[in-house]
Design an enzyme around this catalytic site. Sequence first.
Site, PDB file in Angstrom:
ATOM      1  N   ASP A 246      -4.197  -1.607  -3.261  1.00 64.01           N
ATOM      2  CA  ASP A 246      -4.929  -1.950  -2.056  1.00 64.01           C
ATOM      3  C   ASP A 246      -5.478  -3.368  -2.253  1.00 64.01           C
ATOM      4  O   ASP A 246      -6.436  -3.575  -2.991  1.00 64.01           O
ATOM      5  CB  ASP A 246      -6.059  -0.930  -1.856  1.00 64.01           C
ATOM      6  CG  ASP A 246      -6.878  -1.261  -0.618  1.00 64.01           C
ATOM      7  OD1 ASP A 246      -6.630  -2.316   0.004  1.00 64.01           O
ATOM      8  OD2 ASP A 246      -7.772  -0.458  -0.285  1.00 64.01           O
TER       9      ASP A 246
ATOM     10  N   ASP B  53       7.085 -23.564   6.029  1.00 64.32           N
ATOM     11  CA  ASP B  53       7.585 -23.639   7.394  1.00 64.32           C
ATOM     12  C   ASP B  53       9.094 -23.481   7.234  1.00 64.32           C
ATOM     13  O   ASP B  53       9.775 -24.410   6.781  1.00 64.32           O
ATOM     14  CB  ASP B  53       7.248 -24.996   8.020  1.00 64.32           C
ATOM     15  CG  ASP B  53       7.692 -25.053   9.465  1.00 64.32           C
ATOM     16  OD1 ASP B  53       8.824 -24.621   9.748  1.00 64.32           O
ATOM     17  OD2 ASP B  53       6.920 -25.516  10.311  1.00 64.32           O
ATOM     18  N   HIS B  54       9.615 -22.302   7.560  1.00 66.67           N
ATOM     19  CA  HIS B  54      10.997 -22.024   7.141  1.00 66.67           C
ATOM     20  C   HIS B  54      12.010 -22.962   7.802  1.00 66.67           C
ATOM     21  O   HIS B  54      13.115 -23.135   7.298  1.00 66.67           O
ATOM     22  CB  HIS B  54      11.357 -20.544   7.331  1.00 66.67           C
ATOM     23  CG  HIS B  54      11.709 -20.158   8.729  1.00 66.67           C
ATOM     24  ND1 HIS B  54      10.763 -19.834   9.665  1.00 66.67           N
ATOM     25  CD2 HIS B  54      12.900 -20.042   9.362  1.00 66.67           C
ATOM     26  CE1 HIS B  54      11.366 -19.525  10.806  1.00 66.67           C
ATOM     27  NE2 HIS B  54      12.670 -19.649  10.654  1.00 66.67           N
TER      28      HIS B  54
ATOM     29  N   LYS C  73       3.386 -18.982   7.426  1.00 66.47           N
ATOM     30  CA  LYS C  73       2.756 -19.302   8.685  1.00 66.47           C
ATOM     31  C   LYS C  73       2.405 -18.002   9.410  1.00 66.47           C
ATOM     32  O   LYS C  73       2.997 -16.983   9.093  1.00 66.47           O
ATOM     33  CB  LYS C  73       3.662 -20.177   9.545  1.00 66.47           C
ATOM     34  CG  LYS C  73       4.929 -19.443  10.039  1.00 66.47           C
ATOM     35  CD  LYS C  73       5.578 -20.179  11.148  1.00 66.47           C
ATOM     36  CE  LYS C  73       4.992 -19.820  12.474  1.00 66.47           C
ATOM     37  NZ  LYS C  73       5.592 -18.663  13.142  1.00 66.47           N
TER      38      LYS C  73
ATOM     39  N   GLU D 220      15.113 -18.722  22.236  1.00 71.44           N
ATOM     40  CA  GLU D 220      15.553 -17.451  21.642  1.00 71.44           C
ATOM     41  C   GLU D 220      15.873 -16.470  22.746  1.00 71.44           C
ATOM     42  O   GLU D 220      15.267 -16.530  23.825  1.00 71.44           O
ATOM     43  CB  GLU D 220      14.425 -16.862  20.797  1.00 71.44           C
ATOM     44  CG  GLU D 220      14.043 -17.699  19.611  1.00 71.44           C
ATOM     45  CD  GLU D 220      12.983 -17.001  18.775  1.00 71.44           C
ATOM     46  OE1 GLU D 220      13.370 -16.247  17.869  1.00 71.44           O
ATOM     47  OE2 GLU D 220      11.791 -17.187  19.040  1.00 71.44           O
TER      48      GLU D 220
ATOM     49  N   ARG E  64       0.825  -1.214   0.000  1.00 69.95           N
ATOM     50  CA  ARG E  64       0.000   0.000   0.000  1.00 69.95           C
ATOM     51  C   ARG E  64       0.855   1.257   0.000  1.00 69.95           C
ATOM     52  O   ARG E  64       0.463   2.288  -0.509  1.00 69.95           O
ATOM     53  CB  ARG E  64      -0.806   0.021   1.285  1.00 69.95           C
ATOM     54  CG  ARG E  64      -2.165  -0.580   1.152  1.00 69.95           C
ATOM     55  CD  ARG E  64      -2.925  -0.126   2.338  1.00 69.95           C
ATOM     56  NE  ARG E  64      -3.765  -1.204   2.828  1.00 69.95           N
ATOM     57  CZ  ARG E  64      -5.008  -1.013   3.204  1.00 69.95           C
ATOM     58  NH1 ARG E  64      -5.531   0.177   3.155  1.00 69.95           N
ATOM     59  NH2 ARG E  64      -5.728  -2.005   3.653  1.00 69.95           N
TER      60      ARG E  64
ATOM     61  N   HIS F  55       7.066 -25.394  13.576  1.00 72.38           N
ATOM     62  CA  HIS F  55       8.490 -25.718  13.481  1.00 72.38           C
ATOM     63  C   HIS F  55       8.867 -26.948  14.308  1.00 72.38           C
ATOM     64  O   HIS F  55       9.547 -27.849  13.836  1.00 72.38           O
ATOM     65  CB  HIS F  55       9.346 -24.546  13.970  1.00 72.38           C
ATOM     66  CG  HIS F  55       9.045 -23.245  13.276  1.00 72.38           C
ATOM     67  ND1 HIS F  55       8.742 -23.171  11.953  1.00 72.38           N
ATOM     68  CD2 HIS F  55       9.020 -21.970  13.738  1.00 72.38           C
ATOM     69  CE1 HIS F  55       8.539 -21.899  11.617  1.00 72.38           C
ATOM     70  NE2 HIS F  55       8.700 -21.155  12.691  1.00 72.38           N
TER      71      HIS F  55
ATOM     72  N   LYS G 181      10.832 -17.265  24.295  1.00 72.69           N
ATOM     73  CA  LYS G 181      11.517 -15.997  24.018  1.00 72.69           C
ATOM     74  C   LYS G 181      12.251 -15.573  25.281  1.00 72.69           C
ATOM     75  O   LYS G 181      11.878 -15.970  26.387  1.00 72.69           O
ATOM     76  CB  LYS G 181      10.489 -14.913  23.692  1.00 72.69           C
ATOM     77  CG  LYS G 181       9.589 -15.224  22.512  1.00 72.69           C
ATOM     78  CD  LYS G 181      10.171 -14.730  21.223  1.00 72.69           C
ATOM     79  CE  LYS G 181       9.228 -14.905  20.057  1.00 72.69           C
ATOM     80  NZ  LYS G 181       9.936 -14.978  18.770  1.00 72.69           N
TER      81      LYS G 181
HETATM   82  C1  BG6 Z   1       9.146 -17.606  13.374  1.00 72.99           C
HETATM   83  C2  BG6 Z   1       8.411 -17.140  14.582  1.00 72.99           C
HETATM   84  O1  BG6 Z   1       8.371 -18.508  12.649  1.00 72.99           O
HETATM   85  O2  BG6 Z   1      10.356 -18.241  13.786  1.00 72.99           O
HETATM   86  C3  BG6 Z   1       9.266 -16.185  15.390  1.00 72.99           C
HETATM   87  O3  BG6 Z   1       7.210 -16.494  14.195  1.00 72.99           O
HETATM   88  C4  BG6 Z   1      10.590 -16.813  15.718  1.00 72.99           C
HETATM   89  O4  BG6 Z   1       8.609 -15.767  16.574  1.00 72.99           O
HETATM   90  C5  BG6 Z   1      11.240 -17.384  14.472  1.00 72.99           C
HETATM   91  O5  BG6 Z   1      11.423 -15.814  16.270  1.00 72.99           O
HETATM   92  C6  BG6 Z   1      12.477 -18.173  14.810  1.00 72.99           C
HETATM   93  O6  BG6 Z   1      13.130 -18.526  13.643  1.00 72.99           O
HETATM   94  P1  BG6 Z   1      14.687 -18.810  13.621  1.00 72.99           P
HETATM   95  O7  BG6 Z   1      14.954 -19.291  12.229  1.00 72.99           O
HETATM   96  O8  BG6 Z   1      15.375 -17.531  13.964  1.00 72.99           O
HETATM   97  O9  BG6 Z   1      14.925 -19.860  14.673  1.00 72.99           O
END
Ligand code: BG6
Length: 506
Positions: A95, A187-188, A158, A226, A50, A250, A350
Amino acid sequence: MQNHKRPASSLIFIFGGSGDLNFRKLSPALYNLFIDEWMPTKFSIVGIGRRPYNNEDYRKHLLNGVQQFSRRKEGETGAGKWQDFSKYVSYLQMDAEQDAEYQKIADIVKEKEKEFGEHPNVIFYLAVAPQLVPGIVSKLGPLNICADTKCTRVVVEKPFGHDLESALELNKLLASMFDEKQIYRIDHYLGKETVQNILAMRFANALFEPIWNRNYIDHVQITASETVGVEGRGDYYERAGALRDMVQNHILQILCMVAMEAPVNFEADEIRNKKVDVLNAIRKINTEDVHRYAVRGQYGDGWMQGDKVPGYAQEKSVDPNSKTDTFAAVKFYIDNWRWQGVPFYVRTGKRMHEKTTIVTVQFRPAPNYAFPAESADTWRPNRLTISIAPDMDIRLRFQAKRPGQDMTLKPVDMIFSYKDAYEEHEPEAYETLLLDVMEGNATLFMRSDQVQASWEIIKPIQDTWAARQPVDFPNYAPGSWGPEDAEALIARDGRNWVTLPAPHKE
Ligand code: BG6
């Protein structure tokens, strides 16, 4: 020129083109694919957002992201190709909530078809807030481009839904517009080298598989901790929490890699079938038992590495009385022949002591211990630790004789480290995943039944937590390993969480 086959020509639309994910992850990933000559010979990337940008300003903005977040910065050896790359990038201000605006997309597809001299892969990457996804999908559907099951693909970030019901609804909506094979649910974690290496380790070696079961394995742990807080994502996180944000996706995916049966081949559906079998075998926790299997936590304020940090409830866009979980630990059982009775302990949070993602496979003790009692002081069962990030290694702990006249045993580690074994830098997860989308390879993406199965596992915990508000939040200090109850969860079974000693970071 690298000697590999490039994907077919591709036109990539990124919804959320002016957003954070594109800035930090997608653009740097595409840039690195370009440097490594993995991008198609004909391609175009269109950021959609946007905010007003002209192409030049937009490219400048993305370059800024590359300089901060790319594994290769512009101006470094091996990079220096931003000028060439950025010519392929443009910006479309629109938009996404207005139906009429979507004609602009159809026009760009036609224009690129002419320019490329062929119909390219058309990829819609939805890097937007989850609540915007259904609206965009339902407006994309009527574009006749979407009916092309071979070339048109949609990538959904996600969180995929908010709970079982919303995930089912989203699946239904997607299925009404696209064929399942056009849908890439990201899902990275699955794009991480070390996560993929779990399959290589298990199924390319004859050594592990015979002992990879309840007869030899005592339990498995997965920790994804983290040090960061919610980093300005309070808005999103308030509706997510650690269980939804990390465990549902994950962590359960890593668990599947560790627990799945051997695939017959590496076809996308074969791998995904084997993973969904694991999810379907995970025991559903009864609501009345949730307190024995799952622990939640929220960080308070305190100090981390000399800095004063706010508690979760004091973060921006967070309700000061928030009951959102920033920590979750769960004990899972997998009811099948291989894993019956073997607990899988998982935890994530976290503002914890360190940033680490590790899988620990704890083997059973040796069946008979013939060594003299005095050699037994440091006796430990075998343990395999797979460090996924930031360290990337696999270490096998075993007992060895300490040099000297006495028979004294000491645990030692045999280590495979990516850093020591390979000179080349591993690609970022998003590079792997974006390349897979262009190549039409869905192995590392979630199928609808996987998503459904993982929400079904989480549902009783979610429901119980929603119905019973926590009374002790905040219950862990920043820089700690989470709430005491999480220690109790595993200690009750006579076990303890594994953390690697500091030298692993040197
Ligand atoms: C994301 C979460 O999918 O993964 C985040 O939404 C998280 O909250 C992150 O910080 C962690 O990814 P990585 O690759 O840094 O372990």
